[in-house]
Design a protein around this motif. Sequence first.
Motif, PDB file in Angstrom:
ATOM      1  N   MET A  57       0.836  -1.201   0.000  1.00 18.83           N
ATOM      2  CA  MET A  57       0.000   0.000   0.000  1.00 18.83           C
ATOM      3  C   MET A  57       0.871   1.251   0.000  1.00 18.83           C
ATOM      4  SD  MET A  57      -3.188  -0.533   2.505  1.00 18.83           S
ATOM      5  CE  MET A  57      -4.670  -1.268   1.931  1.00 18.83           C
ATOM      6  N   LYS A  58       0.428   2.248  -0.757  1.00 22.97           N
ATOM      7  CA  LYS A  58       1.113   3.541  -0.867  1.00 22.97           C
ATOM      8  C   LYS A  58       2.508   3.419  -1.489  1.00 22.97           C
ATOM      9  CE  LYS A  58      -2.320   5.547   1.135  1.00 22.97           C
ATOM     10  NZ  LYS A  58      -3.343   6.143   0.329  1.00 22.97           N
ATOM     11  N   THR A  59       2.713   2.389  -2.286  1.00 24.51           N
ATOM     12  CA  THR A  59       3.951   2.263  -3.045  1.00 24.51           C
ATOM     13  C   THR A  59       3.592   2.252  -4.527  1.00 24.51           C
ATOM     14  OG1 THR A  59       3.965  -0.159  -3.177  1.00 24.51           O
ATOM     15  CG2 THR A  59       4.961   0.840  -1.206  1.00 24.51           C
ATOM     16  N   GLU A  60       4.599   2.227  -5.369  1.00 22.87           N
ATOM     17  CA  GLU A  60       4.335   2.200  -6.816  1.00 22.87           C
ATOM     18  C   GLU A  60       3.724   0.877  -7.262  1.00 22.87           C
ATOM     19  OE1 GLU A  60       8.584   0.682  -8.578  1.00 22.87           O
ATOM     20  OE2 GLU A  60       8.174   2.825  -8.562  1.00 22.87           O
ATOM     21  N   LEU A  61       3.746  -0.130  -6.412  1.00 25.61           N
ATOM     22  CA  LEU A  61       3.199  -1.443  -6.761  1.00 25.61           C
ATOM     23  C   LEU A  61       1.756  -1.629  -6.311  1.00 25.61           C
ATOM     24  CD1 LEU A  61       6.271  -3.666  -5.849  1.00 25.61           C
ATOM     25  CD2 LEU A  61       5.579  -2.860  -8.107  1.00 25.61           C
TER      26      LEU A  61
END
Length: 147
Positions: A57-61
């Motif tokens: 969550m809240k990453t580029e993934l």
Amino acid sequence: MATMKLKPSDFNRRIVFGKTKDELDESGNFYVPTLIPELSLWCAPRTRTLNQQYQIMKTELEDTIIVVVRHNPKINESYEVEYQNENYDIVSISTDDTNKTFAYDFVTLKKVKKGRCLISITLISWNSGSNRLKRYLQACLPMIKLG
């Protein structure tokens, strides 16, 4: 990484790798991006555990999916992908370079978001000279109604 057993029946979805090229549409008036297929493979979709979903969550993934394909050295991150009638970019490829009989590549895909644009156009009249503009706007912006 824990060993993963994949059955041949798991590879039940088609995935197409290729490059995007601008080509003329059916009317011959406008260029639209079209995927030129270079490689078509069977793939197995993978789901993430809840723990894995929380970690990204809240990453580029965050808005990505993972598919597994048989190891293929032709696959690289410069390709674009069509999977289940949607276009994706390749975020990463986890290749299996072992000499095992059955080696797999885990391909992480991110859906291509269609660009949004805000257009403000004032047209005084729709005379015969503006029919080409009208067709262009209707092709590019199908969500608006032109009178």
